[in-house]
Design a protein around this motif. Structure first.
Motif, PDB file in Angstrom:
ATOM      1  N   GLU A  83       0.628  -1.481   0.074  1.00 29.37           N
ATOM      2  CA  GLU A  83       0.235   0.117  -0.057  1.00 29.37           C
ATOM      3  C   GLU A  83       0.812   0.966   0.237  1.00 29.37           C
ATOM      4  O   GLU A  83       2.002   1.147   0.606  1.00 29.37           O
ATOM      5  CB  GLU A  83      -1.104  -0.011   0.953  1.00 29.37           C
ATOM      6  N   ASP A 107     -12.322  10.134  -7.654  1.00 30.46           N
ATOM      7  CA  ASP A 107     -12.156   9.167  -8.389  1.00 30.46           C
ATOM      8  C   ASP A 107     -11.461   8.899  -9.138  1.00 30.46           C
ATOM      9  O   ASP A 107     -10.666   9.581  -9.767  1.00 30.46           O
ATOM     10  CB  ASP A 107     -14.130   8.726  -9.039  1.00 30.46           C
ATOM     11  N   ILE A 116     -11.563   2.923 -10.673  1.00 25.80           N
ATOM     12  CA  ILE A 116     -10.263   1.553  -9.861  1.00 25.80           C
ATOM     13  C   ILE A 116     -10.388   2.171  -8.470  1.00 25.80           C
ATOM     14  O   ILE A 116     -10.379   0.874  -7.571  1.00 25.80           O
ATOM     15  CB  ILE A 116      -8.280   2.059 -10.466  1.00 25.80           C
ATOM     16  N   ASP A 117      -9.978   3.421  -7.847  1.00 28.71           N
ATOM     17  CA  ASP A 117     -10.685   3.663  -6.595  1.00 28.71           C
ATOM     18  C   ASP A 117     -11.288   4.518  -6.222  1.00 28.71           C
ATOM     19  O   ASP A 117     -11.299   5.506  -7.036  1.00 28.71           O
ATOM     20  CB  ASP A 117      -9.391   3.683  -5.658  1.00 28.71           C
ATOM     21  N   ARG A 118     -12.055   5.395  -5.137  1.00 32.87           N
ATOM     22  CA  ARG A 118     -12.907   6.434  -4.400  1.00 32.87           C
ATOM     23  C   ARG A 118     -12.411   6.509  -2.758  1.00 32.87           C
ATOM     24  O   ARG A 118     -12.061   5.431  -2.217  1.00 32.87           O
ATOM     25  CB  ARG A 118     -13.977   5.730  -4.669  1.00 32.87           C
ATOM     26  N   ALA A 119     -11.681   8.276  -3.013  1.00 31.08           N
ATOM     27  CA  ALA A 119     -11.364   8.439  -1.800  1.00 31.08           C
ATOM     28  C   ALA A 119     -12.056   9.310  -1.688  1.00 31.08           C
ATOM     29  O   ALA A 119     -13.113  10.582  -2.462  1.00 31.08           O
ATOM     30  CB  ALA A 119     -10.653   8.864  -1.644  1.00 31.08           C
ATOM     31  N   HIS A 136      -5.607   9.133   1.859  1.00 28.75           N
ATOM     32  CA  HIS A 136      -5.803   7.434   1.090  1.00 28.75           C
ATOM     33  C   HIS A 136      -5.000   6.403   0.919  1.00 28.75           C
ATOM     34  O   HIS A 136      -4.247   6.597   0.225  1.00 28.75           O
ATOM     35  CB  HIS A 136      -6.781   7.872  -0.161  1.00 28.75           C
ATOM     36  N   ILE A 138      -3.988   3.603  -0.737  1.00 30.19           N
ATOM     37  CA  ILE A 138      -3.839   2.810  -2.655  1.00 30.19           C
ATOM     38  C   ILE A 138      -2.992   1.855  -2.140  1.00 30.19           C
ATOM     39  O   ILE A 138      -1.442   1.664  -2.030  1.00 30.19           O
ATOM     40  CB  ILE A 138      -4.440   3.756  -3.821  1.00 30.19           C
TER      41      ILE A 138
END
Length: 158
Positions: A83, A107, A116-119, A136, A138
């Motif tokens: 991470e 996003d 892919i990912d969201r914060a 965040h 990730i």
């Protein structure tokens, strides 16, 4: 003469109403998709309610938690070597004496626009200018696939 005064009063009333309507039409939401880049401010020029968000800058911490405290603090929080911490720093200003809460959502999108990912996070602002930092965690291996980011802001009177 009386007609001129009446006309002037009517024109003034229209201008005052137009100003009130314009103030009420200020949007409470903002959305913009920008190219992903690290270490450079990205202009947003957003206004949500009375709050202005001039820019956002993304930075990446080291694997295992990054940032202050480094890998040791990251391991204590449960982060692994796979991470990294991405920080989105939003240059924010609320000139109003009223308290407004801004919700920041980022996003992370690939080249095809898929998520892919969201914060997400929120902060209160009352007559101040500050930099809000959204940290965040990730997965390190997905970062090379991030091509664009969608920034969404929403303001709420508190």
């Amino acid at each position: 003469m009386r007609k001129n005064v009446s006309f002037a009063c009517a024109a003034l009333a229209v201008l005052l109403c137009a100003g009130t309507v314009a103030a009420q039409e200020r949007s409470l939401r903002f959305e913009k998709t920008v190219d992903w880049q690290l270490g450079k401010p990205i202009a947003l020029n957003a206004t949500v309610g009375p709050v202005r968000v001039a820019s956002v800058e993304f930075r990446k911490g080291e694997p295992g938690g990054g940032g202050p405290g480094g890998a040791i603090l990251g391991r204590l929080r449960g982060a692994s070597e796979t991470e990294a911490t991405v920080t989105a720093a939003f240059d924010t200003e609320n000139p109003s004496a009223d308290e407004w809460v801004v919700t920041y959502t980022v996003d992370f999108l690939d080249a095809k626009g898929k998520l892919i990912d969201r914060a997400s996070g929120k902060e209160e602002f009352e007559g101040e200018a500050d930099v809000y930092r959204l940290d965040h965690a990730i997965l390190e291996y997905v970062l090379p696939f991030v091509d664009r980011v969608k920034v969404r802001l929403e303001a709420k009177y508190d």
